[in-house]
Motif scaffolding. Structure first.
Motif, PDB file in Angstrom:
ATOM      1  N   ALA B  79      60.182  43.508  45.337  1.00 35.84           N
ATOM      2  CA  ALA B  79      60.202  44.096  44.006  1.00 35.84           C
ATOM      3  C   ALA B  79      60.870  45.461  44.034  1.00 35.84           C
ATOM      4  N   LYS B  80      60.493  46.284  44.983  1.00 30.36           N
ATOM      5  CA  LYS B  80      61.100  47.611  45.102  1.00 30.36           C
ATOM      6  C   LYS B  80      60.771  48.207  46.461  1.00 30.36           C
ATOM      7  N   ILE B  81      61.502  49.259  46.790  1.00 26.77           N
ATOM      8  CA  ILE B  81      61.198  50.034  47.989  1.00 26.77           C
ATOM      9  C   ILE B  81      60.588  51.346  47.516  1.00 26.77           C
ATOM     10  N   VAL B  82      59.372  51.626  47.941  1.00 26.79           N
ATOM     11  CA  VAL B  82      58.692  52.828  47.449  1.00 26.79           C
ATOM     12  C   VAL B  82      58.532  53.833  48.578  1.00 26.79           C
ATOM     13  N   GLU B  83      58.409  55.096  48.176  1.00 20.29           N
ATOM     14  CA  GLU B  83      58.201  56.146  49.170  1.00 20.29           C
ATOM     15  C   GLU B  83      56.714  56.378  49.351  1.00 20.29           C
ATOM     16  N   ASP B  84      56.324  56.580  50.580  1.00 16.87           N
ATOM     17  CA  ASP B  84      54.932  56.870  50.916  1.00 16.87           C
ATOM     18  C   ASP B  84      54.642  58.326  50.552  1.00 16.87           C
ATOM     19  N   LEU B  85      53.697  58.544  49.629  1.00 16.64           N
ATOM     20  CA  LEU B  85      53.495  59.898  49.098  1.00 16.64           C
ATOM     21  C   LEU B  85      52.418  60.693  49.848  1.00 16.64           C
ATOM     22  N   THR B  86      52.010  60.206  51.019  1.00 17.62           N
ATOM     23  CA  THR B  86      51.045  60.985  51.796  1.00 17.62           C
ATOM     24  C   THR B  86      51.699  62.291  52.257  1.00 17.62           C
ATOM     25  N   PRO B  87      50.896  63.365  52.449  1.00 16.14           N
ATOM     26  CA  PRO B  87      51.484  64.669  52.780  1.00 16.14           C
ATOM     27  C   PRO B  87      52.203  64.658  54.127  1.00 16.14           C
ATOM     28  N   PHE B  88      53.172  65.568  54.238  1.00 16.83           N
ATOM     29  CA  PHE B  88      53.917  65.677  55.500  1.00 16.83           C
ATOM     30  C   PHE B  88      53.024  66.250  56.587  1.00 16.83           C
ATOM     31  N   LYS B  89      53.394  65.935  57.827  1.00 16.77           N
ATOM     32  CA  LYS B  89      52.639  66.487  58.954  1.00 16.77           C
ATOM     33  C   LYS B  89      53.090  67.931  59.194  1.00 16.77           C
ATOM     34  N   LYS B  90      52.144  68.809  59.462  1.00 16.47           N
ATOM     35  CA  LYS B  90      52.498  70.199  59.802  1.00 16.47           C
ATOM     36  C   LYS B  90      52.429  70.349  61.319  1.00 16.47           C
ATOM     37  N   ILE B  91      53.557  70.708  61.900  1.00 15.26           N
ATOM     38  CA  ILE B  91      53.585  70.885  63.356  1.00 15.26           C
ATOM     39  C   ILE B  91      53.968  72.333  63.655  1.00 15.26           C
ATOM     40  N   TYR B  92      53.193  72.990  64.496  1.00 16.35           N
ATOM     41  CA  TYR B  92      53.477  74.402  64.826  1.00 16.35           C
ATOM     42  C   TYR B  92      54.609  74.480  65.833  1.00 16.35           C
ATOM     43  N   ASP B  93      55.740  74.987  65.384  1.00 19.70           N
ATOM     44  CA  ASP B  93      56.920  75.097  66.252  1.00 19.70           C
ATOM     45  C   ASP B  93      57.803  76.225  65.721  1.00 19.70           C
ATOM     46  N   PRO B  94      57.487  77.480  66.087  1.00 20.20           N
ATOM     47  CA  PRO B  94      58.194  78.630  65.501  1.00 20.20           C
ATOM     48  C   PRO B  94      59.677  78.675  65.854  1.00 20.20           C
ATOM     49  N   THR B  95      60.084  77.976  66.935  1.00 24.97           N
ATOM     50  CA  THR B  95      61.493  78.029  67.323  1.00 24.97           C
ATOM     51  C   THR B  95      62.366  77.147  66.446  1.00 24.97           C
ATOM     52  N   ASN B  96      61.760  76.247  65.696  1.00 23.07           N
ATOM     53  CA  ASN B  96      62.528  75.340  64.845  1.00 23.07           C
ATOM     54  C   ASN B  96      63.125  76.106  63.666  1.00 23.07           C
TER      55      ASN B  96
END
Lengths: 144, 148
Positions: B79-96
């Motif tokens: 029927a359709k392709i839907v996006e998963d609306l769960t929150p993004f993961k927060k990863i601690y990586d100050p160099t990014n």
């Protein structure tokens, strides 16, 4: 004496039913992952059994104006002992218990088993029909 | 009761499962993508399957045809392709370079493990459809041999 040339309407009907059943099973397998889908089936066997056993009561018709009660009228005889194409409809099966959260009650293992069973049955029916024709051919060639 | 309606139903199943597999591959490929065209990290995508005869028009069509020659198999469609609306993961990586002022990076809500499990499921469903298709094909060929 009336011998029909192609005198096995039950076999043909059974072949048809097996074909329709294959459609139902294919549809079930295609919808394995469809949420809310309920499996379909064709309950031809029950109708066939009832029609062949004729274990139902039937009313005696002694006058053409009588209403037939489960009788073997001529038209039901011609299409295979009361087994007509209208019996070959899909029925939706809500009964089987579903362990799944999405409301789908298709069980892959059952469907694959049914598929194999149905295919063997189809092969058996078509072999029987082939034998029928083989006998006719044998009669036409006077056994040669 | 068409000649090829069982094969068509199986083929629709194959198409649907393959699309599902494509979506899963995309999710795995983008498991670490933090920049997309729309800005922000990649969002996980999932497919929504529905029976082909769910719309009003097709139900009407099927029912009216079934009065004449029985109802055929209708198969499945995406029927359709839907996006998963769960929150993004927060990863601690100050160099990014995409880290916020606290040093956290928003990374895609893709769980590779889940995707792998879904991929196995899609593969098995695909195989089941192949088996069903071969069964239908075998029956059709058997029918052609009647009277030979």
């Amino acid at each position: 004496m009336s011998i029909k040339l192609f005198n096995n309407p039950i076999l043909e009907r059974a072949l048809d039913a097996s074909w329709v059943r294959n459609e139902a099973i294919s549809d079930n397998i295609a919808n394995i992952d469809t949420p809310g889908y309920k499996r379909k089936d064709v309950n031809f066997d029950d109708y066939l059994k009832a029609a062949m056993n004729k274990d139902t009561i039937s009313g005696l018709v002694s006058d053409p104006r009588h209403i037939k009660i489960n009788g073997t009228s001529d038209d039901s005889e011609s299409n295979g002992s009361g087994v007509s194409g209208s019996n070959m409809k899909f029925t939706t099966d809500y009964s089987s218990t579903s362990m799944r959260m999405d409301g789908n009650n298709v069980d892959v293992d059952t469907e694959m088993a049914e598929l194999a069973k149905n295919q063997i049955l189809y092969d058996a029916y078509s072999t029987l029909i082939n034998k029928d024709y083989g006998m006719l051919r044998s009669a036409i060639r006077e056994g040669r | 009761m068409g000649v090829f309606s069982a094969i068509n139903a199986s083929a629709s199943g194959l198409t649907a499962q393959r699309l599902r597999m494509d979506t899963i591959s995309e999710n795995i490929a983008n498991a670490n993508t933090t920049r997309t065209k729309t800005g922000g990290p990649y969002r996980r995508k999932t497919v929504v399957f529905e029976g082909s005869n769910d719309s009003f028009a097709s139900v009407l069509n099927t029912e009216s045809r079934s009065l004449v020659n029985g109802d055929g198999a209708s198969g499945v469609k995406v029927a359709k392709i839907v996006e998963d609306l769960t929150p993004f993961k927060k990863i601690y990586d100050p160099t990014n370079p995409d880290a916020d002022e606290d040093g956290n990076v928003s990374s895609p809500n893709v769980d590779v493990l889940t995707e792998m499990v879904n991929m196995i499921s899609a593969t098995r469903s695909y195989e089941a459809n192949v088996t069903a298709l071969n069964a239908s094909k075998g029956m059709a060929i058997k029918a052609l041999e009647i009277g030979k």
